[in-house]
Design a protein around this motif. Structure first.
Motif, PDB file in Angstrom:
ATOM      1  N   ASP A 133     -28.914 -27.553  15.959  1.00  0.00           N
ATOM      2  CA  ASP A 133     -28.033 -28.715  16.012  1.00  0.00           C
ATOM      3  C   ASP A 133     -26.717 -28.432  15.304  1.00  0.00           C
ATOM      4  OD1 ASP A 133     -29.849 -30.195  17.439  1.00  0.00           O
ATOM      5  OD2 ASP A 133     -30.693 -31.211  15.675  1.00  0.00           O
ATOM      6  N   THR A 134     -26.804 -27.846  14.117  1.00  0.00           N
ATOM      7  CA  THR A 134     -25.602 -27.535  13.349  1.00  0.00           C
ATOM      8  C   THR A 134     -24.733 -26.528  14.086  1.00  0.00           C
ATOM      9  OG1 THR A 134     -26.797 -27.924  11.287  1.00  0.00           O
ATOM     10  CG2 THR A 134     -24.735 -26.706  11.127  1.00  0.00           C
ATOM     11  N   THR A 162     -24.654 -26.023  17.294  1.00  0.00           N
ATOM     12  CA  THR A 162     -24.108 -26.673  18.480  1.00  0.00           C
ATOM     13  C   THR A 162     -22.875 -27.495  18.127  1.00  0.00           C
ATOM     14  OG1 THR A 162     -26.308 -26.790  19.474  1.00  0.00           O
ATOM     15  CG2 THR A 162     -24.635 -28.258  20.366  1.00  0.00           C
ATOM     16  N   ARG A 163     -22.940 -28.237  17.028  1.00  0.00           N
ATOM     17  CA  ARG A 163     -21.782 -29.032  16.614  1.00  0.00           C
ATOM     18  C   ARG A 163     -20.584 -28.155  16.307  1.00  0.00           C
ATOM     19  NH1 ARG A 163     -25.738 -31.868  13.615  1.00  0.00           N
ATOM     20  NH2 ARG A 163     -25.098 -30.748  11.720  1.00  0.00           N
ATOM     21  N   SER A 164     -20.834 -27.020  15.634  1.00  0.00           N
ATOM     22  CA  SER A 164     -19.716 -26.137  15.293  1.00  0.00           C
ATOM     23  C   SER A 164     -19.086 -25.535  16.539  1.00  0.00           C
ATOM     24  CB  SER A 164     -20.198 -25.030  14.345  1.00  0.00           C
ATOM     25  OG  SER A 164     -21.072 -24.139  15.011  1.00  0.00           O
ATOM     26  N   ARG A 222     -19.012 -26.932  19.539  1.00  0.00           N
ATOM     27  CA  ARG A 222     -18.274 -27.986  20.230  1.00  0.00           C
ATOM     28  C   ARG A 222     -16.933 -28.239  19.569  1.00  0.00           C
ATOM     29  NH1 ARG A 222     -23.508 -31.964  21.033  1.00  0.00           N
ATOM     30  NH2 ARG A 222     -24.336 -30.925  22.902  1.00  0.00           N
ATOM     31  N   LYS A 223     -16.890 -28.129  18.242  1.00  0.00           N
ATOM     32  CA  LYS A 223     -15.628 -28.303  17.549  1.00  0.00           C
ATOM     33  C   LYS A 223     -14.622 -27.225  17.929  1.00  0.00           C
ATOM     34  CE  LYS A 223     -17.449 -30.669  13.460  1.00  0.00           C
ATOM     35  NZ  LYS A 223     -17.668 -30.581  11.984  1.00  0.00           N
TER      36      LYS A 223
END
Length: 630
Positions: A107-108, A110-112, A114-115
């Motif tokens: 999850d972490t 994936t967020r990075s 996307r940023k």
């Protein structure tokens, strides 16, 4: 960059809000620690900014998670999946908390991504939706060999006397007399999660200043206790990955940041002993002494100190002559491998200085650059049992060369503590002196937060003390990890064999029928054949009952061996090579099936083992070294 400032005894009062488990008298002063730091600066010529307990560098968001997935062998989860990937096999063995730890890193990451406006990675639901992540949740074996959920413990832990099969570990210092159970049947993270939810009663905490360190016992299950070294190299290669995932899950439950540093680059030197990587040393040493697992120079230093230094007052704490130590180092570089160096001429304090210098001069810390911050974080765990659980997992993660070298060092330090009456070195004294040598490394000059120097120093010494005192417990492989290795092997074999569904179904039916037959109430025993390579012409037939242990089979084998005239004649050459054929010199191994090779605990119940691994074989071998002791 910062360094440890000089401390006076008046500055070294224990922190009121600290959870450190230090006896009050010993925690009043950290003078030995600061004195050792000064000796290190003088002896190594360290600059002011090159000294400090390692603090992990802050990684860019997503970078640490990507490295973690790489370390756990799950890097394919953040890239394009490959048909031959074994990710599903590994993931299928994870407990609920372990699977949650993997998903949290995905999850972490994936967020990075996307940023950064990069293409998204695979959805975690595509990964965890294909299997029951809780399949092995808190698994343990009961007496019938079935997998069951652990039962809730009573409000008070039963006394150790109720566990006659417990594995008790000797204490180098007087203990409090209190004995606690150290369970390894279910994952540590699952135990911590249940404890937080209140499903389990609160653990007995080690209250600061309340007596000596407690004893811990590992209850021996039906399959016994597995130590590091009992598993084959093939199976041990799987342990660090599983241990890292479990350690991460445990830290997540405890709310700790499991940090990882980057390994620095090593510049080659002309030295052959000091400042040389352990792997390089062992490669050279194994040409001289095949299969050696600890550098010969370290073995020689420890041997010298054990012969003439254990009773020396202040050994390790009292510094030798820095000029002589540097001269001896140069002489060792020239003469050690030629066999010309005379150890009788080395003063005990100079030898201890050489030992500490050897550890400090390693290109990377003995506890490894990657996980030294994790060893530092352990001090923040207030519960002693959970500290030991984290240390146990960290030791399993270490590379084999580092782990073996660390064990040799800790065994020596325990011998020093055992001679406390003569050398005046308590467990805490030894821990304070050795902590800077193991936690401070010139290759990682990270800044220490202002005002945290004493707390980090005390915590580092605390961790070293735990490793010395509980080293036997820490060098075990938890039962739940062994169970995961078995399942990993089973799933891997299922993946690569028997692609014809009809054959698979037929074999499944055959195996089911065999299991039903072996568990029929009318047949409470099982007859198995045990091989004895180089000892017997034929296999030894053994009738297994519920109470049959590995030790019973070894005694039966010895009796059978001595009653056969051919064996007695054949034993002459074996005795000359390997020693007498006694049950104490024999070991029973489990080979094949869902394990590569496993040296069995003498208290293993063999009928339960048969149910756990019905397709394995059993082989009796002579001990390559000393008899297994419990």
């Amino acid at each position: 960059m910062s360094q440890f400032p000089a401390k006076s005894s008046s500055q070294c009062q224990p922190l009121e809000d600290s959870d450190s488990w230090l006896p009050p008298i010993e925690s009043l002063s950290m003078d030995d620690f600061w004195m050792e730091v000064e000796n290190m600066k003088q002896g190594d010529g360290l600059k002011q900014e090159e000294s400090g307990i390692t603090e992990a560098q802050i990684s860019e968001e997503g970078e640490a998670e990507a490295q973690w997935l790489q370390d756990t062998g799950l890097a394919d989860l953040i890239g394009a999946p490959t048909p031959d990937s074994d990710n599903r096999v590994l993931l299928s063995t994870l407990t609920k908390t372990q699977a949650a730890a993997v998903q949290r890193r995905l999850d972490t990451y994936t967020r990075s991504i996307r940023k950064k406006n990069k293409p998204p990675v695979r959805d975690v639901r595509d990964i965890f939706g294909t299997f029951d992540s809780g399949e092995m949740l808190a698994e343990r074996e009961d007496a019938e060999g079935k997998w069951t959920q652990p039962k809730s413990r009573p409000s008070e832990a039963p006394p150790a006397a109720d566990y006659p099969g417990c594995m008790e570990y000797p204490c180098p210092v007087p203990s409090s007399g209190k004995e606690e159970i150290f369970s390894t049947d279910s994952a540590y993270s699952e135990q911590a999660a249940l404890l937080q939810k209140g499903t389990l009663p609160p653990e007995a905490k080690w209250i600061k200043g309340k007596g000596s360190l407690p004893k811990f016992r590992i209850p021996k299950g039906r399959l016994g206790v597995t130590r590091i070294g009992d598993l084959s190299p093939q199976d041990m290669k799987k342990i660090p990955t599983l241990a890292l995932i479990e350690l991460t899950a445990l830290c997540d439950i405890l709310g700790l940041d499991l940090r990882r540093s980057k390994a620095g680059k090593w510049k080659a030197t002309e030295n052959r002993l000091f400042g040389v990587p352990l792997s390089t040393l062992l490669e050279t040493d194994q040409k001289v002494v095949p299969n050696t697992q600890v550098p010969l120079i370290l073995q020689a230093l420890l041997s010298c100190l054990e012969k003439r230094g254990l009773d020396t007052e202040g050994i390790l704490r009292v510094s030798g002559s820095q000029t002589r130590i540097k001269s001896l180092e140069q002489k060792l570089e020239r003469e050690f491998y030629a066999g010309l160096f005379n150890w009788d001429e080395v003063h005990q304090n100079d030898a201890s200085g050489l030992l500490k210098r050897f550890i400090r001069e390693l290109p990377t810390p003995l506890l490894t650059a990657e996980y030294l911050p994790a060893f530092t974080v352990v001090q923040n765990i207030p519960d002693l049992k959970q500290r030991l659980q984290a240390l146990n997992l960290l030791i399993l993660i270490l590379p084999e060369a580092n782990r073996n070298t660390l064990k040799a060092l800790l065994e020596f330090l325990r011998k020093v503590v055992a001679r406390e009456k003569n050398n005046k070195m308590t467990l805490w004294n030894v821990s304070m002196v050795m902590a800077p040598n193991l936690f401070m490394h010139k290759g990682q000059p990270h800044r220490i937060p202002e005002g945290k120097g004493k707390q980090l120093a005390e915590g580092a010494a605390d961790v070293i003390r735990a490793m010395i005192h509980y080293q036997d417990l820490l060098w075990t492989v938890s039962s739940f990890l062994v169970a995961q290795v078995r399942k990993l092997n089973e799933n891997s074999s299922w993946r690569h064999q028997f692609y014809d569904r009809r054959i698979k179904n037929l074999l499944r039916k055959i195996h089911t029928d065999k299991d039903k037959e072996s568990k029929t109430p009318g047949k409470p025993s099982k007859v198995v054949k045990i091989q004895a390579a180089l000892l017997l012409k034929d296999c030894l037939e053994v009738h297994l009952h519920n109470g049959t242990k590995a030790a019973d089979v070894l005694k039966q084998f010895q009796k059978h061996f001595c009653s056969n005239s051919w064996n007695v004649m054949n034993a002459v050459s074996l005795i000359q090579c390997n020693g007498p054929i006694e049950s104490s010199n024999l070991l029973l191994y489990e080979v094949g099936g869902n394990i590569s090779e496993h040296c069995l605990d003498p208290d293993t119940y063999l009928l339960d083992l048969y149910h756990t691994n019905p397709h394995g074989e059993w082989v009796i071998k002579q001990s390559p070294t000393l008899p297994r002791t419990l």
